[in-house]
Write an enzyme that holds these catalytic residues in place. Structure first.
Site, short mmCIF file in Angstrom:
data_model
loop_
_atom_site.label_atom_id
_atom_site.label_comp_id
_atom_site.label_asym_id
_atom_site.label_seq_id
_atom_site.Cartn_x
_atom_site.Cartn_y
_atom_site.Cartn_z
CD GLU A 204 -7.20 3.95 0.97
OE1 GLU A 204 -7.81 5.01 1.25
OE2 GLU A 204 -6.86 3.13 1.83
CG ASP B 93 -2.29 -0.35 1.05
OD1 ASP B 93 -2.72 -0.39 -0.13
OD2 ASP B 93 -2.99 -0.61 2.04
CD GLU C 48 -12.03 -1.33 3.05
OE1 GLU C 48 -10.95 -1.13 2.45
OE2 GLU C 48 -12.14 -1.28 4.28
O1 KIV Z 1 -4.81 -1.76 4.30
C1 KIV Z 1 -5.36 -2.85 4.04
O2 KIV Z 1 -5.18 -3.85 4.74
C2 KIV Z 1 -6.23 -2.88 2.87
C3 KIV Z 1 -7.07 -4.09 2.67
C4 KIV Z 1 -8.06 -4.26 3.73
C5 KIV Z 1 -7.69 -4.12 1.34
O3 KIV Z 1 -6.26 -1.96 2.13
#
Ligand code: KIV
Length: 281
Positions: free
Chosen positions: A120, A88, A186
């Site tokens: 995102e 991420d 989500e």
């Molecule tokens: O940060 C995370 O763990 C996520 C998942 C829940 C998709 O973005």
């Protein structure tokens, strides 16, 4: 377990080819031992910025930094042999300009060895996703409830009810058209997730979305019962490791207090005369 349509090691083209096929299995992992456990069963291991809440006790994902993602990304990398490792991009590391996003995504890939990044946002991220994918950085999109926007949403609410549905549909389309190889949906309503999955050409990965999605993801600590600060409806608990750990720690504390631990089998005796010294016995 050999599942038709699955190939290992898993690459970005393998994930795209699974559209409409055998469901993609994805879990988060932030450490080497957990990544190793997930690697054996998952197509995708995601170092989510949920690490901030789950392991660091932050109140939201907003305080997660690039340094944290690099550190946990490197740890997960050591545990992943064949799954696709995705990391991420934390809040504030990609929203300013496509160039800023490129710099930070390239850093994540170079320093951790991950295969792709996740970010995102929908229509507002179209140009950024285009910029990254045109420069060799595979991007996983994330639309619907985007936790980094929790303040704008006013909480972790279900998305896509009523008029909000069309916005999420546009977001998913925009991200796919911009070149994302997969899109996380989500906490969106089930019929919407189902219909977006039918519409867009890349795999959808659901979390609180629909069994019709091309894959599913959960936060591993949630499904193992290790993280209980939140208990969203969409989390199925496959184990209760938190309660097991609590009981184990309680027993340890009782035994230490009563001098029942360590027992004879846990201590080292004097070596017999002439016997070699050292070792673990
Ligand atoms: O940060 C995370 O763990 C996520 C998942 C829940 C998709 O973005």
């Amino acid at each position: 377990m050999s599942v038709p349509g699955k190939s290992r090691p898993v690459s970005v083209p393998n994930i795209i080819a699974r559209k409409g096929g055998a469901p993609l299995v994805c879990l988060t992992a932030y450490t080497t031992p957990v990544a190793k456990l997930c690697d054996a069963h998952c197509d995708i291991v995601l170092v989510g910025d949920s690490v901030g809440m789950v392991l660091h006790g932050l109140p939201s994902t907003l305080g997660v930094t690039m340094e944290m993602m690099v550190l946990h990304g490197k740890a997960a990398r050591r545990g992943v042999e064949t799954a696709l490792l995705v990391i991420d991009m934390p809040f504030g590391s990609y929203e300013e300009t496509p160039e800023q996003a490129f710099r930070n995504a390239a850093r994540l890939m170079a320093e951790t060895g991950c295969a792709a990044v996740k970010l995102e946002g929908g229509e507002s991220m179209r140009e950024t996703i285009r910029f990254l994918t045109a420069r060799g950085i595979p991007v996983m999109g994330h639309v619907g409830l985007t936790p980094q926007a929790v303040n704008a949403f006013g909480g972790y609410k279900v998305q896509g009810r009523g008029e909000g549905a069309e916005r999420i549909r546009r977001d998913a389309r925009a991200v796919a058209e911009a070149g994302a190889f997969a899109v996380v949906l989500e906490k969106v309503t089930e019929p919407l997730a189902r219909s977006i999955t039918q519409e867009i050409p890349v795999p959808t990965i659901g979390i609180g979305a629909s069994p019709a999605c091309d894959g599913q993801v959960l936060v591993v600590d949630d499904m193992l019962g290790m993280f209980s600060d939140f208990r969203p409806k969409f989390v199925k608990r496959y184990a209760e490791l938190g309660s097991e750990a609590d009981a184990a720690i309680e027993s340890y504390a009782e035994e230490v207090a009563a001098r029942r631990f360590p027992g004879g089998e846990h201590v080292f005796v004097e070596a017999a005369p002439g016997a070699s010294v050292g070792g673990n016995r």
